[in-house]
Write a protein that holds these residues in place. Structure first.
Motif, PDB file in Angstrom:
ATOM      1  N   GLY A 124     -24.758  22.912  26.479  1.00 53.02           N
ATOM      2  CA  GLY A 124     -23.456  22.477  26.962  1.00 53.02           C
ATOM      3  C   GLY A 124     -22.864  21.387  26.092  1.00 53.02           C
ATOM      4  O   GLY A 124     -21.657  21.387  25.813  1.00 53.02           O
ATOM      5  N   ALA A 125     -23.702  20.471  25.641  1.00 46.54           N
ATOM      6  CA  ALA A 125     -23.237  19.397  24.771  1.00 46.54           C
ATOM      7  C   ALA A 125     -22.822  19.937  23.407  1.00 46.54           C
ATOM      8  O   ALA A 125     -21.813  19.516  22.838  1.00 46.54           O
ATOM      9  N   GLN A 126     -23.599  20.871  22.888  1.00 46.44           N
ATOM     10  CA  GLN A 126     -23.239  21.494  21.612  1.00 46.44           C
ATOM     11  C   GLN A 126     -21.889  22.197  21.723  1.00 46.44           C
ATOM     12  O   GLN A 126     -21.100  22.205  20.775  1.00 46.44           O
ATOM     13  N   GLY A 127     -21.613  22.746  22.891  1.00 48.14           N
ATOM     14  CA  GLY A 127     -20.366  23.465  23.097  1.00 48.14           C
ATOM     15  C   GLY A 127     -19.125  22.605  22.989  1.00 48.14           C
ATOM     16  O   GLY A 127     -18.036  23.122  22.718  1.00 48.14           O
ATOM     17  N   VAL A 128     -19.275  21.292  23.207  1.00 47.11           N
ATOM     18  CA  VAL A 128     -18.129  20.391  23.060  1.00 47.11           C
ATOM     19  C   VAL A 128     -18.187  19.619  21.749  1.00 47.11           C
ATOM     20  O   VAL A 128     -17.399  18.697  21.540  1.00 47.11           O
ATOM     21  N   GLY A 129     -19.123  19.996  20.875  1.00 51.06           N
ATOM     22  CA  GLY A 129     -19.164  19.424  19.540  1.00 51.06           C
ATOM     23  C   GLY A 129     -20.100  18.266  19.322  1.00 51.06           C
ATOM     24  O   GLY A 129     -20.137  17.683  18.225  1.00 51.06           O
ATOM     25  N   LEU A 130     -20.893  17.888  20.330  1.00 52.13           N
ATOM     26  CA  LEU A 130     -21.857  16.803  20.176  1.00 52.13           C
ATOM     27  C   LEU A 130     -23.027  17.242  19.298  1.00 52.13           C
ATOM     28  O   LEU A 130     -23.361  18.429  19.226  1.00 52.13           O
ATOM     29  N   ILE A 131     -23.653  16.269  18.645  1.00 52.91           N
ATOM     30  CA  ILE A 131     -24.908  16.511  17.924  1.00 52.91           C
ATOM     31  C   ILE A 131     -26.000  16.458  18.979  1.00 52.91           C
ATOM     32  O   ILE A 131     -26.476  15.378  19.354  1.00 52.91           O
ATOM     33  N   ALA A 132     -26.388  17.589  19.523  1.00 54.17           N
ATOM     34  CA  ALA A 132     -27.253  17.640  20.699  1.00 54.17           C
ATOM     35  C   ALA A 132     -28.698  17.907  20.302  1.00 54.17           C
ATOM     36  O   ALA A 132     -28.989  18.862  19.573  1.00 54.17           O
ATOM     37  N   LEU A 133     -29.605  17.067  20.779  1.00 52.68           N
ATOM     38  CA  LEU A 133     -31.023  17.166  20.471  1.00 52.68           C
ATOM     39  C   LEU A 133     -31.811  17.479  21.742  1.00 52.68           C
ATOM     40  O   LEU A 133     -31.601  16.840  22.780  1.00 52.68           O
ATOM     41  N   HIS A 134     -32.709  18.444  21.642  1.00 53.13           N
ATOM     42  CA  HIS A 134     -33.578  18.809  22.768  1.00 53.13           C
ATOM     43  C   HIS A 134     -34.787  17.887  22.765  1.00 53.13           C
ATOM     44  O   HIS A 134     -35.590  17.904  21.837  1.00 53.13           O
ATOM     45  N   PHE A 135     -34.902  17.065  23.805  1.00 57.42           N
ATOM     46  CA  PHE A 135     -35.978  16.077  23.872  1.00 57.42           C
ATOM     47  C   PHE A 135     -37.309  16.739  24.196  1.00 57.42           C
ATOM     48  O   PHE A 135     -37.459  17.407  25.226  1.00 57.42           O
ATOM     49  N   GLU A 136     -38.267  16.522  23.327  1.00 59.69           N
ATOM     50  CA  GLU A 136     -39.627  17.035  23.523  1.00 59.69           C
ATOM     51  C   GLU A 136     -40.664  15.954  23.222  1.00 59.69           C
ATOM     52  O   GLU A 136     -41.754  16.236  22.760  1.00 59.69           O
ATOM     53  N   GLY A 137     -40.288  14.733  23.500  1.00 58.14           N
ATOM     54  CA  GLY A 137     -41.189  13.607  23.280  1.00 58.14           C
ATOM     55  C   GLY A 137     -40.649  12.646  22.238  1.00 58.14           C
ATOM     56  O   GLY A 137     -39.849  13.009  21.374  1.00 58.14           O
ATOM     57  N   GLU A 138     -41.114  11.397  22.334  1.00 55.48           N
ATOM     58  CA  GLU A 138     -40.612  10.342  21.447  1.00 55.48           C
ATOM     59  C   GLU A 138     -40.916  10.583  19.973  1.00 55.48           C
ATOM     60  O   GLU A 138     -40.038  10.328  19.125  1.00 55.48           O
ATOM     61  N   PRO A 139     -42.092  11.074  19.590  1.00 53.75           N
ATOM     62  CA  PRO A 139     -42.347  11.244  18.158  1.00 53.75           C
ATOM     63  C   PRO A 139     -41.355  12.196  17.485  1.00 53.75           C
ATOM     64  O   PRO A 139     -40.837  11.888  16.399  1.00 53.75           O
ATOM     65  N   LYS A 140     -41.080  13.319  18.108  1.00 55.32           N
ATOM     66  CA  LYS A 140     -40.125  14.275  17.530  1.00 55.32           C
ATOM     67  C   LYS A 140     -38.728  13.672  17.501  1.00 55.32           C
ATOM     68  O   LYS A 140     -38.008  13.786  16.492  1.00 55.32           O
ATOM     69  N   LEU A 141     -38.321  13.023  18.586  1.00 53.67           N
ATOM     70  CA  LEU A 141     -36.990  12.417  18.637  1.00 53.67           C
ATOM     71  C   LEU A 141     -36.853  11.339  17.576  1.00 53.67           C
ATOM     72  O   LEU A 141     -35.815  11.240  16.900  1.00 53.67           O
ATOM     73  N   ARG A 142     -37.867  10.538  17.392  1.00 54.10           N
ATOM     74  CA  ARG A 142     -37.812   9.476  16.382  1.00 54.10           C
ATOM     75  C   ARG A 142     -37.558  10.075  14.995  1.00 54.10           C
ATOM     76  O   ARG A 142     -36.740   9.563  14.217  1.00 54.10           O
ATOM     77  N   GLY A 143     -38.252  11.165  14.685  1.00 55.40           N
ATOM     78  CA  GLY A 143     -38.045  11.814  13.396  1.00 55.40           C
ATOM     79  C   GLY A 143     -36.641  12.351  13.241  1.00 55.40           C
ATOM     80  O   GLY A 143     -36.038  12.257  12.162  1.00 55.40           O
ATOM     81  N   GLU A 144     -36.104  12.917  14.332  1.00 48.06           N
ATOM     82  CA  GLU A 144     -34.742  13.450  14.280  1.00 48.06           C
ATOM     83  C   GLU A 144     -33.714  12.344  14.074  1.00 48.06           C
ATOM     84  O   GLU A 144     -32.765  12.485  13.283  1.00 48.06           O
ATOM     85  N   LEU A 145     -33.894  11.232  14.782  1.00 48.82           N
ATOM     86  CA  LEU A 145     -32.958  10.112  14.638  1.00 48.82           C
ATOM     87  C   LEU A 145     -33.054   9.483  13.249  1.00 48.82           C
ATOM     88  O   LEU A 145     -32.049   9.043  12.683  1.00 48.82           O
ATOM     89  N   ARG A 146     -34.254   9.468  12.708  1.00 44.06           N
ATOM     90  CA  ARG A 146     -34.402   8.961  11.350  1.00 44.06           C
ATOM     91  C   ARG A 146     -33.694   9.872  10.366  1.00 44.06           C
ATOM     92  O   ARG A 146     -32.999   9.405   9.435  1.00 44.06           O
TER      93      ARG A 146
END
Length: 210
Positions: free
Chosen positions: A183-205
């Motif tokens: 839904g967020a991607q549909g309005v143009g947001l950079i949407a990330l699927h959260f699957e734990g802090e280590p993966k999210l940290r890498g994506e944000l980096r």
């Protein structure tokens, strides 16, 4: 590098989901204190206080109304159903491992922080007050029950972007629910699927935010 598409422009803000991204949430945390038998507990969570029933609170309905309806269907469980409202905060567990530190780092990097949460308008204020150390870092939070709009409807993302004064293509949105991410991607947001802090940290980096 994390498996994330790097946008043409560097994002400038982050919008978090709250339940199961920043804090654990599971009705079992509450009801295992009230129901001793594991099979009875499983049946109660599966058939009575279901996620579909609770979603009505996220959409803005009052607990007094939803609990009366459910108790009429399951009078033998009326006392357990009644516990949902006054003891709802007991269904919210500890912060997700690593996430308070990640929020700290984003704040230290002067990244504006926001949230969109599917949450009851009645249950949110006491939780917000209890966790002020976390949520005082957020510039604004859109609560579905107060707006009577829920993720993944496009309208709640559009409302949040307008209220926060953000541009979708320069804003990261993080959620554990794949439908909410879509839904967020549909309005143009950079949407990330959260699957734990280590993966999210890498994506944000990879996105240049850490």
């Amino acid at each position: 590098m994390a498996d994330v598409d790097v946008p043409a422009v560097t994002p400038t803000a982050v919008i978090f989901d709250i339940g199961r991204v920043l804090y654990d949430w599971d009705p079992r945390i509450l009801y295992r204190r009230l129901i001793d038998d594991d099979r009875a507990l499983d049946a109660f969570l599966r058939d009575v206080v279901t996620h579909e029933w609770h979603f009505q609170h996220d959409a803005g309905r009052d607990f007094a109304d939803t609990s009366a309806e459910l108790s009429a269907l399951y009078p033998q469980h009326a006392d357990l159903i009644a516990a949902w409202g006054p003891r709802f905060l007991e269904s919210i567990g500890d912060p997700i491992p690593g996430m308070p530190a990640l929020v700290d780092e984003l704040e230290a990097a002067n990244v504006p922080l926001y949230a969109i949460t599917n949450f009851s308008h009645e249950f949110w204020p006491p939780f917000r007050a209890r966790e002020s150390a976390m949520f005082d870092r957020f510039r604004d939070i859109v609560v579905s029950g107060a707006e009577k709009l829920v993720k993944p409807d496009a309208a709640i993302y559009q409302l949040a972007l307008a209220r926060f004064g953000l541009e979708a293509r320069r804003t990261v949105f993080i959620d554990d629910n794949a439908a909410n991410v879509a839904g967020a991607q549909g309005v143009g947001l950079i949407a990330l699927h959260f699957e734990g802090e280590p993966k999210l940290r890498g994506e944000l980096r990879a996105l240049g935010l850490l």
